[in-house]
Design an enzyme around this catalytic site. Structure first.
Site, PDB file in Angstrom:
ATOM      1  N   GLU A  75       0.876  -1.163   0.000  1.00 49.11           N
ATOM      2  CA  GLU A  75       0.000   0.000   0.000  1.00 49.11           C
ATOM      3  C   GLU A  75       0.920   1.221   0.000  1.00 49.11           C
ATOM      4  O   GLU A  75       1.801   1.324   0.852  1.00 49.11           O
ATOM      5  CB  GLU A  75      -0.874  -0.010   1.259  1.00 49.11           C
ATOM      6  CG  GLU A  75      -1.876   1.110   1.241  1.00 49.11           C
ATOM      7  CD  GLU A  75      -2.717   1.186   2.526  1.00 49.11           C
ATOM      8  OE1 GLU A  75      -2.711   0.234   3.320  1.00 49.11           O
ATOM      9  OE2 GLU A  75      -3.363   2.232   2.704  1.00 49.11           O
ATOM     10  N   ARG A  98       4.950 -12.663   9.799  1.00 51.06           N
ATOM     11  CA  ARG A  98       5.662 -11.442   9.449  1.00 51.06           C
ATOM     12  C   ARG A  98       6.973 -11.358  10.220  1.00 51.06           C
ATOM     13  O   ARG A  98       7.149 -11.987  11.254  1.00 51.06           O
ATOM     14  CB  ARG A  98       4.802 -10.209   9.700  1.00 51.06           C
ATOM     15  CG  ARG A  98       4.399  -9.962  11.142  1.00 51.06           C
ATOM     16  CD  ARG A  98       3.752  -8.584  11.298  1.00 51.06           C
ATOM     17  NE  ARG A  98       2.783  -8.289  10.255  1.00 51.06           N
ATOM     18  CZ  ARG A  98       2.746  -7.150   9.568  1.00 51.06           C
ATOM     19  NH1 ARG A  98       3.618  -6.199   9.787  1.00 51.06           N
ATOM     20  NH2 ARG A  98       1.831  -6.953   8.666  1.00 51.06           N
ATOM     21  N   LYS A 136       4.159   0.826   9.556  1.00 52.34           N
ATOM     22  CA  LYS A 136       4.305   2.106   8.875  1.00 52.34           C
ATOM     23  C   LYS A 136       3.680   3.237   9.678  1.00 52.34           C
ATOM     24  O   LYS A 136       4.154   4.360   9.623  1.00 52.34           O
ATOM     25  CB  LYS A 136       3.686   2.025   7.473  1.00 52.34           C
ATOM     26  CG  LYS A 136       4.596   1.312   6.485  1.00 52.34           C
ATOM     27  CD  LYS A 136       4.002   1.290   5.100  1.00 52.34           C
ATOM     28  CE  LYS A 136       3.004   0.173   4.979  1.00 52.34           C
ATOM     29  NZ  LYS A 136       2.517  -0.013   3.608  1.00 52.34           N
TER      30      LYS A 136
HETATM   31  P1  ATP Z   1       2.696  -2.287   8.100  1.00 55.30           P
HETATM   32  O1  ATP Z   1       1.989  -3.115   9.115  1.00 55.30           O
HETATM   33  O2  ATP Z   1       4.157  -2.191   8.301  1.00 55.30           O
HETATM   34  O3  ATP Z   1       2.081  -0.958   7.878  1.00 55.30           O
HETATM   35  P2  ATP Z   1       1.375  -3.466   5.896  1.00 55.30           P
HETATM   36  O4  ATP Z   1       1.167  -4.922   5.955  1.00 55.30           O
HETATM   37  O5  ATP Z   1       0.215  -2.616   6.165  1.00 55.30           O
HETATM   38  O6  ATP Z   1       2.616  -3.099   6.765  1.00 55.30           O
HETATM   39  P3  ATP Z   1       1.559  -3.337   3.072  1.00 55.30           P
HETATM   40  O7  ATP Z   1       2.049  -2.223   2.242  1.00 55.30           O
HETATM   41  O8  ATP Z   1       0.125  -3.666   3.035  1.00 55.30           O
HETATM   42  O9  ATP Z   1       2.000  -3.009   4.544  1.00 55.30           O
HETATM   43  O10 ATP Z   1       2.438  -4.627   2.824  1.00 55.30           O
HETATM   44  C1  ATP Z   1       2.791  -5.125   1.552  1.00 55.30           C
HETATM   45  C2  ATP Z   1       3.162  -6.555   1.706  1.00 55.30           C
HETATM   46  O11 ATP Z   1       4.255  -6.708   2.599  1.00 55.30           O
HETATM   47  C3  ATP Z   1       2.013  -7.357   2.250  1.00 55.30           C
HETATM   48  O12 ATP Z   1       1.899  -8.567   1.534  1.00 55.30           O
HETATM   49  C4  ATP Z   1       2.415  -7.624   3.677  1.00 55.30           C
HETATM   50  O13 ATP Z   1       1.875  -8.822   4.124  1.00 55.30           O
HETATM   51  C5  ATP Z   1       3.938  -7.646   3.591  1.00 55.30           C
HETATM   52  N1  ATP Z   1       4.539  -7.245   4.862  1.00 55.30           N
HETATM   53  C6  ATP Z   1       4.310  -6.115   5.554  1.00 55.30           C
HETATM   54  N2  ATP Z   1       5.005  -6.100   6.710  1.00 55.30           N
HETATM   55  C7  ATP Z   1       5.682  -7.266   6.764  1.00 55.30           C
HETATM   56  C8  ATP Z   1       6.560  -7.863   7.715  1.00 55.30           C
HETATM   57  N3  ATP Z   1       6.892  -7.250   8.858  1.00 55.30           N
HETATM   58  N4  ATP Z   1       7.077  -9.077   7.424  1.00 55.30           N
HETATM   59  C9  ATP Z   1       6.766  -9.699   6.277  1.00 55.30           C
HETATM   60  N5  ATP Z   1       5.941  -9.203   5.346  1.00 55.30           N
HETATM   61  C10 ATP Z   1       5.395  -7.999   5.577  1.00 55.30           C
HETATM   62 MG    MG Z   2      -1.549  -3.294   4.740  1.00 53.17          MG
END
Ligand code: ATP
Ligand code: MG
Length: 562
Positions: free
Chosen positions: A37, A262, A272
């Site tokens: 995102e 994760r 984020k």
């Molecule tokens: P955050 O919780 O850090 O804001 P998010 O999951 O909302 O992260 P996205 O931009 O939606 O962020 O993530 C893009 C991809 O990266 C998704 O498939 C998500 O599952 C993966 N991802 C995000 N954070 C992690 C993590 N800590 N470890 C592994 N994969 C991750």
């Molecule tokens: Mg997300």
């Protein structure tokens, strides 16, 4: 092209894919995607997901798309899109021509939503957000059905079209799926599919004032792109029934969602939302501050893509959440830089040394090895003269036990140069601080070896005062004081855990002349002081170095203890 790489260490996701290839489930195709995102910069957790998705595509001769999950216009920005592209490329992955936006599919998603209404699977609900929450029930109590659930298909179609046309204010209505308000899985209690939001979108401008919710947009995007394996993090496990429900009810192509744990890292935060708080609150200099766990921060700190990929390989892929020790990440960069970084001498906290028996007008060029790990990296000349700088901490007027470095009357080796002996200490009259050392050198020890086999217990790094240049060094410590960011007093958040000493700036360092034209981004080992990388803040008059990591390997110790 190489055949599918079954030789690499496997994991449960690769095992699933191998099985699907065997049974021909997706006609032998493997197609993944990385779906960020664009609401922040990518972090090391995302690197895990990138390495996994693009790595699987590489290993199985498949494809991996880059897809921006841009369904929330309020928090998303073009700056983030650009940074994400840069970071994925820098990590060494290539989406070729397959860069997509969920917003590319808004029209299709709308059409699919209409199809759900037509088949009696969705309705327009007039409850407010608070009311929807109230009707939803709890983990222990079932929810209640919305009074608007039994609207006719015609009425729903009409209202949904008017939602799109902009006739209603934000939040006044939603489109919801008709599933089961008593489901044990709260995600299945008539989840919202579309919401009204009059906001400008970075791609579609003001074309839309209704936006699809993540759960709907995500599975539909995966389906449109004909993804085979939709890999996401564990918190989406409870959303999988909904993922499947939408695609089944729509009777469209259906990828398989697979969840993995994760990455969590000690002494830092990864969400984020929290990283944005650090940036906006001025706790760090920006998303690419070298203390940040972002890819851009790590890059500026001096991490290499190889080290990050290697780290992701080592942590592996599992089904259970865990916290990875920051020391492992540091181990990976040390291992990489040990092989590739040129070794040079730099004095971070200089102490002047005058070699009283060395001629004032003489300069010698001494041979120094660029990297003992790699003879191919060659040698260089280092100037030696009468006035030098050594590290202030390498001298003690009254040496404690086990301190083998320089002290009055003691002889040590200057790396690649000579043995020197301290014969005097000059102090600042006012402050009493040591201002300079008087030493003698032994001309017979040129190159750093004594012909009579005389041993010294320490080898110090040094630079020539007249030939060295001034530089700034930024030394970093962990961003947080505690390994667990949420280990805080009641009522406080992770910010109360911020390490006030996470940055130390040294402004009068002295560096070897060979570093005169060091380019931003290039990495070096400063002998005995750690790995350093040139920061873009450098000016022609002053090079700024970030310490990537110290030389002390704490990971090996941790491993031994286990
Ligand atoms: P955050 O919780 O850090 O804001 P998010 O999951 O909302 O992260 P996205 O931009 O939606 O962020 O993530 C893009 C991809 O990266 C998704 O498939 C998500 O599952 C993966 N991802 C995000 N954070 C992690 C993590 N800590 N470890 C592994 N994969 C991750
Ligand atoms: Mg997300």
């Amino acid at each position: 092209m190489a055949g599918p790489d079954f030789e690499r260490p496997s994991d449960f996701i690769r095992d699933i894919i191998k099985e699907d290839l065997k049974t021909g489930k997706y006609d032998g195709r493997v197609h993944t995607r990385f779906p960020p995102e664009p609401n922040g910069y990518l972090h090391i957790g995302h690197a895990k997901s990138i390495c996994l998705n693009f790595g699987i595509a590489r290993d199985f001769n498949g494809l991996c798309n880059l897809r921006f999950d841009d369904t929330n216009p309020v928090k998303e920005e073009v700056e983030y899109v650009e940074s994400i592209k840069e970071d994925v490329s820098w990590l060494g992955f290539d989406w070729q021509e397959r860069m997509y936006y969920a917003s590319d599919y808004f029209e299709k998603m709308y059409e699919y939503a209409v199809r759900l209404i037509e088949t009696g699977k969705a309705y327009v609900c007039d409850l407010s957000a608070d009311e929807v929450r109230e009707y939803r029930g709890t983990l222990t109590e079932p929810g209640r059905e919305s009074p608007y659930r039994n609207r006719s298909v015609e009425e729903n179609l009409g209202l949904f079209a008017r939602m799109r046309a902009g006739e209603f204010p934000d939040g006044s209505r939603t489109l919801r799926a008709i599933i089961d308000m008593a489901s044990g899985n709260i995600n299945m209690r008539d989840p919202v599919i579309y919401r009204i939001l009059h906001a400008e979108h970075h791609m579609t401008g003001n074309k839309w004032c209704i936006y699809p919710m993540y759960d709907f947009a995500h599975c539909v995007s995966d389906s449109i792109e004909r993804i085979t394996h939709s890999i996401c993090t564990l918190e989406f496990e409870d959303h999988r029934p909904l993922y499947d429900w939408f695609l089944d009810r729509l009777s469209v192509y259906h990828p398989r969602q697979i969840e993995f744990a994760r990455l969590n890292l000690s002494y830092t935060v990864m969400s984020k939302r929290k990283l944005l708080q650090l940036v906006e609150g001025g706790y760090v200099g920006g998303w690419d501050d070298p203390r940040m766990p972002t890819i851009s921060g790590l890059r500026r700190r001096g991490y290499t893509p190889e080290a990050i990929r290697n780290f992701c390989d080592r942590i592996g892929v599992a089904k259970r959440d865990s916290v990875v020790d920051m020391a492992l990440l540091e181990y990976c960069i040390r291992e990489d830089l040990n092989k590739r970084a040129r070794r040079v001498m730099a004095v971070l906290r200089p102490l002047k040394v005058v070699i009283i028996n060395y001629p004032e007008d003489r300069t010698e060029e001494l041979d120094a090895v660029n990297n003992p790990e790699d003879p191919g990296m060659g040698t260089r000349k280092v100037p030696f003269s009468r006035v030098l700088y050594i590290e202030r901490e390498d001298f003690r007027e009254v040496p404690p036990k086990q301190f083998y470095r320089l002290s009055p009357g003691r002889e040590v080796r200057l790396r690649y140069a000579y043995y020197i002996t301290c014969v005097g200490v000059v102090k600042d009259d006012r402050t009493g601080e040591i201002a300079e050392l008087r030493c003698t050198y032994d001309p017979a020890t040129r190159g750093g070896d004594s012909p009579d086999g005389r041993k010294v217990k320490a080898t110090l790094h040094w630079v020539s005062a007249a030939h060295s240049m001034e530089a700034e060094a930024r030394l970093y410590d962990y961003l947080l004081l505690k390994a667990d960011p949420d280990d805080v007093e009641e009522g406080k958040d992770f910010k109360s855990n911020i390490n006030p000493g996470s940055l130390e700036t040294l402004t009068s360092c002295r560096i070897e002349p060979c570093l005169a034209d060091a380019k931003p981004g290039s990495g070096y080992q400063f002998e005995r002081m750690g790995y350093f990388c040139v920061d873009p803040d450098s000016t022609p008059g002053k090079t700024v170095f970030n310490r990537t990591v110290t030389l002390k390997d704490t990971w090996a110790k941790i491993e031994k203890k286990k």
